[in-house]
Design a protein around this motif. Sequence first.
Motif, short mmCIF file in Angstrom:
data_model
loop_
_atom_site.label_atom_id
_atom_site.label_comp_id
_atom_site.label_asym_id
_atom_site.label_seq_id
_atom_site.Cartn_x
_atom_site.Cartn_y
_atom_site.Cartn_z
N ASN A 170 0.83 -1.21 0.00
CA ASN A 170 0.00 0.00 0.00
C ASN A 170 0.87 1.26 0.00
OD1 ASN A 170 -2.39 -1.55 0.32
ND2 ASN A 170 -1.94 -1.75 2.49
N GLY A 171 0.97 1.92 -1.12
CA GLY A 171 1.63 3.22 -1.17
C GLY A 171 3.15 3.19 -1.14
N MET A 172 3.75 2.05 -1.45
CA MET A 172 5.21 1.96 -1.44
C MET A 172 5.71 1.60 -2.85
SD MET A 172 6.23 2.59 1.74
CE MET A 172 7.83 1.87 2.01
N GLU A 173 5.14 2.24 -3.87
CA GLU A 173 5.43 1.89 -5.26
C GLU A 173 6.89 2.09 -5.64
OE1 GLU A 173 3.00 4.25 -4.48
OE2 GLU A 173 1.32 2.84 -4.53
N ASP A 174 7.58 3.01 -4.99
CA ASP A 174 8.98 3.29 -5.34
C ASP A 174 9.95 2.32 -4.68
OD1 ASP A 174 8.10 5.45 -6.83
OD2 ASP A 174 8.35 6.86 -5.18
N PHE A 175 9.43 1.40 -3.89
CA PHE A 175 10.25 0.47 -3.13
C PHE A 175 9.89 -0.97 -3.47
CE2 PHE A 175 9.71 4.37 -0.81
CZ PHE A 175 10.98 4.66 -0.35
N HIS A 176 10.88 -1.84 -3.36
CA HIS A 176 10.62 -3.27 -3.51
C HIS A 176 11.14 -3.97 -2.26
CE1 HIS A 176 9.88 -7.13 -5.37
NE2 HIS A 176 11.06 -7.53 -4.90
N LEU A 177 10.25 -4.59 -1.53
CA LEU A 177 10.61 -5.32 -0.33
C LEU A 177 11.04 -6.73 -0.69
CD1 LEU A 177 10.66 -5.46 2.84
CD2 LEU A 177 8.32 -6.38 2.66
N ILE A 178 12.21 -7.11 -0.21
CA ILE A 178 12.69 -8.49 -0.33
C ILE A 178 12.71 -9.07 1.08
CG2 ILE A 178 14.69 -9.96 -0.80
CD1 ILE A 178 15.44 -8.00 -3.04
N VAL A 179 12.03 -10.18 1.26
CA VAL A 179 12.01 -10.86 2.55
C VAL A 179 12.98 -12.03 2.45
CG1 VAL A 179 10.60 -12.10 4.23
CG2 VAL A 179 9.62 -10.18 2.94
N SER A 180 14.03 -11.98 3.24
CA SER A 180 15.04 -13.04 3.24
C SER A 180 15.09 -13.66 4.63
CB SER A 180 16.40 -12.45 2.86
OG SER A 180 17.39 -13.46 2.85
N THR A 181 14.54 -14.86 4.74
CA THR A 181 14.42 -15.52 6.03
C THR A 181 15.50 -16.58 6.21
OG1 THR A 181 12.91 -17.14 5.11
CG2 THR A 181 11.92 -15.16 6.07
N HIS A 182 15.52 -17.17 7.39
CA HIS A 182 16.45 -18.25 7.67
C HIS A 182 16.17 -19.38 6.68
CE1 HIS A 182 18.50 -21.53 9.63
NE2 HIS A 182 19.12 -20.65 10.40
N PRO A 183 17.20 -19.89 5.98
CA PRO A 183 16.95 -20.87 4.92
C PRO A 183 16.45 -22.23 5.40
CG PRO A 183 19.30 -20.55 5.26
CD PRO A 183 18.59 -19.52 6.10
N LEU A 184 16.65 -22.57 6.66
CA LEU A 184 16.26 -23.90 7.14
C LEU A 184 15.03 -23.91 8.03
CD1 LEU A 184 19.79 -25.33 7.98
CD2 LEU A 184 18.45 -25.68 5.90
N GLU B 70 3.16 0.54 9.74
CA GLU B 70 2.77 1.74 9.00
C GLU B 70 3.72 2.90 9.30
OE1 GLU B 70 -1.11 4.65 8.30
OE2 GLU B 70 -1.24 3.03 9.77
N LYS B 71 4.07 3.08 10.56
CA LYS B 71 5.00 4.16 10.93
C LYS B 71 6.39 3.91 10.37
CE LYS B 71 2.43 5.70 14.89
NZ LYS B 71 2.23 5.71 16.31
N LEU B 72 6.80 2.66 10.33
CA LEU B 72 8.08 2.32 9.72
C LEU B 72 8.08 2.71 8.25
CD1 LEU B 72 10.85 0.95 9.43
CD2 LEU B 72 9.65 -1.23 9.29
N CYS B 73 7.04 2.37 7.54
CA CYS B 73 6.96 2.70 6.12
C CYS B 73 6.91 4.21 5.90
CB CYS B 73 5.77 2.00 5.47
SG CYS B 73 6.04 0.23 5.27
N GLU B 74 6.23 4.92 6.76
CA GLU B 74 6.21 6.39 6.66
C GLU B 74 7.62 6.95 6.83
OE1 GLU B 74 3.41 7.76 9.60
OE2 GLU B 74 1.72 6.87 8.55
N ALA B 75 8.37 6.41 7.76
CA ALA B 75 9.75 6.87 7.98
C ALA B 75 10.62 6.58 6.76
CB ALA B 75 10.34 6.20 9.22
N ILE B 76 10.44 5.41 6.17
CA ILE B 76 11.22 5.06 4.98
C ILE B 76 10.86 6.00 3.83
CG2 ILE B 76 11.50 3.29 3.20
CD1 ILE B 76 11.30 1.20 5.50
N LYS B 77 9.57 6.21 3.60
CA LYS B 77 9.12 7.08 2.51
C LYS B 77 9.60 8.52 2.69
CE LYS B 77 4.70 6.10 2.44
NZ LYS B 77 3.28 5.97 2.06
N SER B 78 9.74 8.96 3.93
CA SER B 78 10.16 10.34 4.17
C SER B 78 11.58 10.61 3.66
CB SER B 78 10.09 10.67 5.67
OG SER B 78 11.23 10.14 6.35
N GLY B 79 12.39 9.57 3.59
CA GLY B 79 13.77 9.74 3.12
C GLY B 79 14.69 10.35 4.16
N SER B 80 14.15 10.70 5.31
CA SER B 80 14.95 11.28 6.37
C SER B 80 15.51 10.15 7.24
CB SER B 80 14.08 12.21 7.22
OG SER B 80 14.82 12.73 8.28
N TYR B 81 16.81 10.19 7.50
CA TYR B 81 17.43 9.15 8.30
C TYR B 81 18.60 9.75 9.07
CZ TYR B 81 19.28 4.69 9.76
OH TYR B 81 19.70 3.64 10.52
#
Length: 165
Positions: free
Chosen positions: A50-64, A143-154
């Motif tokens: 939802n609303g994160m079109e400029d981003f691609h999330l990759i989920v990399s979990t424990h392989p086993l 949701e707040k995490l995504c807002e922080a990421i979208k803001s570009g401020s870090y």
Amino acid sequence: MDELLSNDGVSARFFRENPALSHKKIVLYLPTFRDREAYVAQELKTEFTNGMEDFHLIVSTHPLFSKVKRDERFFYNGSYSTIELMKVADIIITDYSACAFEAALLMKPLYFFVPDYSQYSGERGLNIDLKAEMPQATFEDAEKLCEAIKSGSYDQNALFAFKSK
């Protein structure tokens, strides 16, 4: 550390194999294996649809041991180690994983997604108080995490202090 910090062309290979992702910011999620892992990952995946079109999330979990089901929307083409994916990523999200220390070496925006902070710290304990060390980068709400990421401020200074410590 040498492998992590080397420039070995992995990003070029990644984007050759994943050309549709070349104009997106790559966000790598590296969760710790735990009982609620699938539920926590789903919270993050839901927000990234939802609303994160400029981003691609990759989920990399424990392989086993991971209970998170592979979802093609949050994956990529090719075979890459966690270290290689960290090199490719523009942003890294983890929780209680030791990969946070490796990720900090890269000085890329590093976030902690910990919706089960109280439960996890009570049951397993924490080596580091993430909320004290990286307060502006630690989130219990997706949701707040995504807002922080979208803001570009870090806060790169906080990340440098974390890395240095």
